[in-house]
Design a protein around this motif. Structure first.
Motif: not given
Length: 595
Positions: A475-479, A484-485, A505-507, A570-571
């Motif tokens: 989960s950490h790696m995918l974010y 985009m999420v 940093g995923a919009v 966003i970060m």
């Protein structure tokens, strides 16, 4: 060998990795050695030194053919060293708060409830309050994950005409004192938090009374007893109709509703097993389930009873509050309770979810030094077979993958989360020339079969990975890897995925409902230009989702400078618990008994 794309977690009760627990223990040891310093994350990301300067030559690039999937390899333990000590201002009017809950992250976490309880408790502790959590001592909790575990009290608590010998243990989890309630009967036995061979409703009725009985026996009188969800909905009834007539006079009750889909259906005779007369509560102004009036008047709702009997009721976002007042079977009850009903957004643990120090990432990054995010994206693409395994030579190899937008959707695969929209997003993303990774588990066998079919269809191709499992590390790696999420929920009381995605940093691309509407503001909404941070849609149809996805892809490809500006913006958004806990403190203070 377990398949990398369909692996199952080995301990369904424990969804956080042992590395997280090592971090917690090390943090506590540090605080014992240096009690004047509490390490807290600097949300805006101060300069983190060389933690973001990871050379490509030092990275061992993964492959989908690896014997051990890249998210299951050994990781360093969490360390407090890189974090920036920040002085959290202590509140002047300090209180004693006890949370009574069925879940707590990381030791007994099933969903967001566990994260919320732990995050809120830690934030209130950091402000100087005395905070404890009371939790069933589930058989699946591994005792070695609890620090300083000791037996506190042997006592008896009532259930169905008998007094059950009960143990109360005390230990430290995530820097929080926890009181574990362990009855001598069969309650809370099993390999996971929910789904044991006992009657869950009766077990939580027992637990609710056992918590109050422990306070009664030990003379513990907190200012606030904070109960969560239907599992502890009987506690306010027991408190006001029984224990205030004994010795408990001081506490006041605050209840948080995390999801009104779960209402705690309870027959009168079942409620009577905890020592109350169930028939007394079968009225519309107490606990009768409004949906059953006229044909099943014996049915009660513990959630409704908890609302009626609490001094204050909180739900987990302002928009979800409005939605629940305007529709749903509890609307009339909530309208009658409007003067004590509040909407407060959940927060996220800004230390555990911090790309500048995250041990699960191959490269660290933050808003001012975003270079590591490209590395994370390529690392995940390589590991999942979404990028060619070319020889890495400088940063040029990272440029080509950046041209392909990567979407992640990390979710429970249940109807609430918009299953038809998730499946459509897979198709639409391929049509748009992007990549998508779905990570999640399904409790319904039909949903599981549907997504297994999609995984078999797509997982060998170049653009889609459907991973039917839970992995904290992945989960950490995918974010960190995602551009985009996606959160296309039909309804969402608060939602954490969009906040975690922004942290990395995923919009966000979200449906405008509940807490999603309170945290994500559309790029093209002229009325909220200063808040603009993602892409939203309102319908529950595929065309509405297309409208948001198409615009997001266009921005990514055609306006790279603006896109990078959004990512940096966003970060820096503060969605931490430290930012929102103060609102809970205000509610506690408004209802507490002032001597």
């Amino acid at each position: 060998m377990e398949c990398a794309f369909t692996g199952k977690i080995s301990h369904p009760c424990l969804v956080n990795s042992s590395k997280v627990l090592l971090y917690r223990r090390k943090e506590m040891r540090t605080q014992r050695l240096y009690p004047s310093t509490r390490f807290k994350v600097q949300v805006g990301f101060g300069k983190q030194g060389s933690s973001t300067d990871v050379g490509l030559e030092k990275i061992v690039w993964p492959s989908p053919n690896d014997e051990i999937p890249f998210w299951k390899k050994n990781f360093p333990s969490w360390d407090t060293g890189p974090a920036v000590p920040v002085d959290i201002k202590k509140d002047s009017d300090l209180m004693h708060i006890i949370h009574v809950t069925a879940e707590m992250a990381p030791i007994a976490k099933v969903g967001g409830l566990g994260d919320v309880v732990t995050g809120l408790a830690r934030a209130c502790l950091s402000r100087g309050h005395s905070v404890e959590i009371m939790l069933p001592f589930y058989e699946c909790i591994q005792k070695q994950q609890i620090t300083d575990l000791v037996l506190l009290t042997n006592y008896n608590s009532y259930h169905d005409g008998n007094w059950i010998p009960t143990n109360a243990y005390r230990g430290i989890v995530s820097d929080i004192p926890v009181i574990f309630i362990e009855p001598s009967n069969h309650f809370f036995k099993g390999r996971q938090v929910y789904g044991g061979s006992y009657n869950e409703l009766e077990a939580y009725l027992f637990f609710s009374r056992a918590c109050l009985e422990w306070m009664q026996v030990t003379g513990t009188q907190p200012d606030i007893i904070h109960v969560h969800e239907w599992q502890t909905g009987a506690l306010p009834l027991l408190y006001w109709d029984m224990y205030t007539h004994l010795s408990l006079k001081k506490p006041r009750i605050v209840s948080t509703i995390h999801n009104m889909e779960h209402y705690g259906e309870c027959r009168q005779e079942q409620l009577s097993k905890c020592g109350l007369d169930g028939s007394i509560y079968a009225t519309t102004d107490k606990a009768v389930d409004d949906r059953t009036i006229g044909h099943n008047p014996e049915r009660l709702s513990l959630l409704k009873g908890g609302i009626v009997y609490s001094n204050a009721v909180v739900t987990v976002s302002p928009t979800y509050l409005k939605e629940t007042l305007n529709s749903g079977w509890l609307a009339s009850t909530l309208i009658r309770s409007r003067d004590k009903y509040f909407g407060i957004l959940n927060g996220i643990d800004a230390y555990m979810w911090n790309p500048a120090i995250d041990v699960f990432l191959p490269a660290k990054f933050h808003a001012e030094r975003p270079k590591g995010k490209k590395i994370c994206k390529y690392y995940v693409q390589r590991g999942l077979g979404l990028a060619p395994e070319s020889t890495v030579a400088g940063h040029q190899v990272l440029d080509k993958p950046q041209k392909v937008p990567l979407i992640v959707c990390i979710t429970r695969l249940v109807a609430q989360k918009g299953l038809h929209l998730i499946t459509h997003a897979i198709k639409r993303t391929e049509e748009l020339g992007g990549q998508i990774v779905v990570l999640g588990t399904a409790s319904d066998g039909r949903v599981q079969n549907e997504f297994e079919g999609l995984a078999n269809l797509h997982n060998q191709g170049p653009n889609v990975r459907i991973l039917l499992m839970y992995s904290e590390e992945l989960s950490h790696m995918l974010y960190a890897a995602a551009d985009m999420v996606l959160v296309p929920s039909i309804y969402e009381p608060c939602g954490l995925a969009q906040m975690l995605g922004m942290r990395y940093g995923a919009v966000p691309v979200v449906r405008k409902t509940g807490g999603l509407a309170d945290t994500v503001f559309d790029i093209d909404d002229q009325a909220n230009r200063d808040k603009a941070n993602g892409f939203t849609f309102e319908g529950i149809d595929e065309g509405s989702l297309n409208w948001a996805l198409d615009r997001a892809f266009a921005y990514y490809r055609e306006k790279p400078d603006e896109w990078n500006g959004i990512v940096q913006k966003i970060m820096k958004i503060d969605n931490s618990w430290n930012n929102t806990a103060g609102k809970y403190i205000e509610i506690y203070g408004s209802v507490r008994l002032k001597c």
